[in-house]
Design a protein around this motif. Sequence first.
Motif, short mmCIF file in Angstrom:
data_model
loop_
_atom_site.label_atom_id
_atom_site.label_comp_id
_atom_site.label_asym_id
_atom_site.label_seq_id
_atom_site.Cartn_x
_atom_site.Cartn_y
_atom_site.Cartn_z
N VAL A 91 0.85 -1.19 0.00
CA VAL A 91 0.00 0.00 0.00
C VAL A 91 0.89 1.24 0.00
N ARG A 92 0.72 2.06 -1.01
CA ARG A 92 1.47 3.32 -1.11
C ARG A 92 0.49 4.42 -1.46
N ASN A 93 0.56 5.51 -0.72
CA ASN A 93 -0.39 6.62 -0.93
C ASN A 93 -1.83 6.13 -0.92
N ASN A 94 -2.10 5.22 0.04
CA ASN A 94 -3.45 4.67 0.25
C ASN A 94 -3.96 3.83 -0.92
N LYS A 95 -3.05 3.37 -1.77
CA LYS A 95 -3.46 2.52 -2.89
C LYS A 95 -2.69 1.21 -2.87
N LEU A 96 -3.43 0.10 -3.00
CA LEU A 96 -2.81 -1.21 -3.11
C LEU A 96 -2.30 -1.40 -4.52
N GLY A 97 -1.04 -1.81 -4.65
CA GLY A 97 -0.50 -2.02 -5.99
C GLY A 97 0.94 -2.49 -5.96
N VAL A 98 1.52 -2.61 -7.13
CA VAL A 98 2.94 -2.96 -7.24
C VAL A 98 3.76 -1.75 -6.85
N ILE A 99 4.69 -1.94 -5.91
CA ILE A 99 5.49 -0.81 -5.43
C ILE A 99 6.94 -0.89 -5.90
N ALA A 100 7.39 -2.08 -6.32
CA ALA A 100 8.77 -2.22 -6.78
C ALA A 100 8.92 -3.42 -7.70
N VAL A 101 9.78 -3.27 -8.70
CA VAL A 101 10.14 -4.37 -9.60
C VAL A 101 11.66 -4.47 -9.61
N ASN A 102 12.17 -5.67 -9.38
CA ASN A 102 13.62 -5.92 -9.37
C ASN A 102 13.97 -6.79 -10.56
N ILE A 103 14.73 -6.25 -11.49
CA ILE A 103 15.07 -6.96 -12.72
C ILE A 103 16.44 -7.61 -12.60
N THR A 104 16.48 -8.91 -12.81
CA THR A 104 17.73 -9.65 -12.80
C THR A 104 18.37 -9.58 -14.18
N ASN A 105 19.65 -9.25 -14.22
CA ASN A 105 20.35 -9.21 -15.50
C ASN A 105 20.36 -10.60 -16.13
N ASN A 106 20.00 -10.67 -17.41
CA ASN A 106 19.93 -11.94 -18.11
C ASN A 106 20.82 -11.93 -19.34
N PRO A 107 22.07 -12.38 -19.21
CA PRO A 107 22.99 -12.36 -20.35
C PRO A 107 22.62 -13.37 -21.43
N TYR A 108 21.68 -14.28 -21.13
CA TYR A 108 21.32 -15.34 -22.07
C TYR A 108 20.04 -15.03 -22.84
N GLU A 109 19.52 -13.83 -22.66
CA GLU A 109 18.24 -13.47 -23.26
C GLU A 109 18.25 -13.59 -24.78
N ILE A 110 19.35 -13.18 -25.42
CA ILE A 110 19.44 -13.24 -26.88
C ILE A 110 19.31 -14.67 -27.38
N ALA A 111 19.64 -15.65 -26.53
CA ALA A 111 19.54 -17.06 -26.90
C ALA A 111 18.15 -17.63 -26.64
N GLY A 112 17.24 -16.77 -26.16
CA GLY A 112 15.88 -17.22 -25.90
C GLY A 112 15.68 -17.87 -24.55
N ILE A 113 16.68 -17.72 -23.68
CA ILE A 113 16.59 -18.29 -22.33
C ILE A 113 15.98 -17.25 -21.40
N LYS A 114 14.86 -17.59 -20.81
CA LYS A 114 14.09 -16.63 -20.03
C LYS A 114 14.66 -16.37 -18.64
N ASN A 115 15.12 -17.44 -17.99
CA ASN A 115 15.56 -17.31 -16.60
C ASN A 115 17.03 -17.71 -16.48
N PRO A 116 17.92 -16.74 -16.22
CA PRO A 116 19.34 -17.07 -16.13
C PRO A 116 19.67 -18.02 -14.99
N VAL A 117 18.89 -17.97 -13.93
CA VAL A 117 19.12 -18.85 -12.78
C VAL A 117 18.90 -20.31 -13.18
N VAL A 118 17.86 -20.56 -13.95
CA VAL A 118 17.57 -21.92 -14.41
C VAL A 118 18.68 -22.43 -15.32
#
Length: 272
Positions: A146-173
């Motif tokens: 809840v931010r400013n009395n509204k329920l919603g997404v407050i933060a997004v954390n993007i993990t760097n994915n060096p394998y994205e060009i190869a079509g790999i969605k999740n670098p951890v996997v």
Amino acid sequence: MTNSSIKKAAMILSFSMVITTFSSQAWAEQGTNTSTPAYVMSSDSKNPYEVAGIDDPAEFTAYFSKLQKAVKDNKPAEVADLISYPMNLNKDNKTYVIYNKEEFIKKYDRIFTSLVRDILLAQKVDKLFVNYQGVMVGDGELWMGVRNNKLGVIAVNITNNPYEIAGIKNPVVFEHNFSLLQKHVKEGKKSEVAHLMVYPLKVNNKGKTIEIKTKKDFIAKYDKIMTAKVKKALLAQKLDKVFINSKGVMIGNGELWMGQFGEQVGVFAINQ
């Protein structure tokens, strides 16, 4: 979800909250360590989200379902309505602030990346992690509160994915499967190695290609496929030195190629 990943995600959110202060923002005091998974309810409370400042659990459940549907249907404008602005975007050890719907929609694909979307859609509402900072999705890729009395997404954390060009969605996997592949090959565990192949597997030798169609076939021909040259190249490969292009991730000088097909990440070609 591991304790270390939870702590790491919480630290990321805490850091972004410290460096970016907003008026009318009511957060619990830093240093509070009260946390509970949403699927564990105390005997005296029917609201597992209470510690995050969410008063109505039914409202949150309906909100979460609506968010998942809007993302699944690929409707950025509807997703934008479910964000609490200003929203923090944490990427490459930097925090950016998304101030309004127009900015969010314009940058939608860079904020709700394919990895963030996949993790959100895979999240079960009764398995959410909750603490005083908010409600966490995945390993901290997304936080709601809840931010400013509204329920919603407050933060997004993007993990760097060096394998994205190869079509790999999740670098951890990918990195997990690569590590397993090296381990199982080193230990000579044919069955486990077979699970990390994508079938039909193409095996190229002297200008000829054969297809290995099943795990059973791979295990039966293991020594002819995983030659000494192939194994040596794999075991000598450092993860941070792999070559990546649109075709996949190359191991050694091309002795193995890895990629993602559907939800499976594994070896799809071997060149002897």
